[in-house]
Design an enzyme around this catalytic site. Sequence first.
Site, short mmCIF file in Angstrom:
data_model
loop_
_atom_site.label_atom_id
_atom_site.label_comp_id
_atom_site.label_asym_id
_atom_site.label_seq_id
_atom_site.Cartn_x
_atom_site.Cartn_y
_atom_site.Cartn_z
CB CYS A 110 -5.81 -7.92 0.23
SG CYS A 110 -7.14 -7.47 -0.87
CB CYS A 120 -9.85 -0.02 -0.04
SG CYS A 120 -8.15 -0.59 0.11
O1 PYC Z 1 -7.11 -3.99 1.93
O2 PYC Z 1 -9.18 -4.20 1.11
C1 PYC Z 1 -7.86 -4.16 0.75
C2 PYC Z 1 -7.52 -3.77 -0.40
C3 PYC Z 1 -8.06 -3.85 -1.71
C4 PYC Z 1 -7.30 -3.46 -2.54
C5 PYC Z 1 -5.95 -3.14 -2.23
N1 PYC Z 1 -6.23 -3.51 -0.76
#
Ligand code: PYC
Length: 312
Positions: free
Chosen positions: A238, A93
Amino acid sequence: MSAASIHRISVIDSHTGGEPTRVVTGGGPDLGAGPLAERRTKFQREFDRFRSAIANEPRGSDAVVGALLCDPIDVSCAAGVIFFNNVGYLGMCVHGTIGVVVTLAHLGHIRAGTHRLETPVGVVTAALHPNGTVSVENVPCHRVRKDVTVKVPGIGSVTGDVAWGGNWFFLVEYLGDDLCLANVEALTDRCWRIRQSLNAAGLAEVDHIELFGPPTVGGAHSRNFVLCPGKAYDRSPCGTGTSAKLACLAADGKLAEGETWIQEGILGSTFIGTFRRDGEKIRPTITGTAYINGESTLLLDDRDPFCWGIHP
Ligand code: PYC
């Protein structure tokens, strides 16, 4: 009330581009000293109720990503970390790693500089810059399938790419002009249907759906909406999703090694991505910012009917 029945867990909360990270600094389950992937399995098999108690309501929310700090096996690492959410465990993450680095600095455990962190899917490197931003060099990433078409009930045929960015993603170009927060319910429904159709078609490993469209903030190259495995949308752009996107751009020859890609999330916050080649794969580096917004002790009272979290 007897204090003896209450278990205490210390946590530090932060957010990265709006997406929360809850770092467990004490009182978490004892997972032994094996490889991080084995410790994650033990967490899941024997102590899963701790995951739910920390991430889920009434103490958390569907959006919380938990990060259990562990002693690393590799002594060159500043810490080991196992990420989890409202429904299970994450390989990597990136927004969470940015939150962990800012938390370790807040605790005085690290200073500006480059640090290694052990995760169940490999060692990642994170640089804490003097201005407080963090650059995470992610695990090797790659696209495994291009232009996969699935029939989605209520939507029709949807075509996208399958890529590994530290988690599995299905990336779909979104042509509508409503890739915005006001449309979260419809976007969530769309992504959930796509995910169920992919899983029914045998692509069970895909657990994150990423829609991407044109940017709305100056300098960004794209805006995305990412639906996480527990049906919560990522408030940040993300980082593993941005890594998967870089893997697709690299595979299509649309982004060169060292070139910058600015990914905007659904709240308008941004991550800066670049990559270097690593054999057939790429190693993305994602830069973002996290802010600490809480230090607390969670109290787990076994007599509380919702002690171990509210979940289906
Ligand atoms: O930033 O890799 C990320 C992530 C995965 C799920 C929520 N954030």
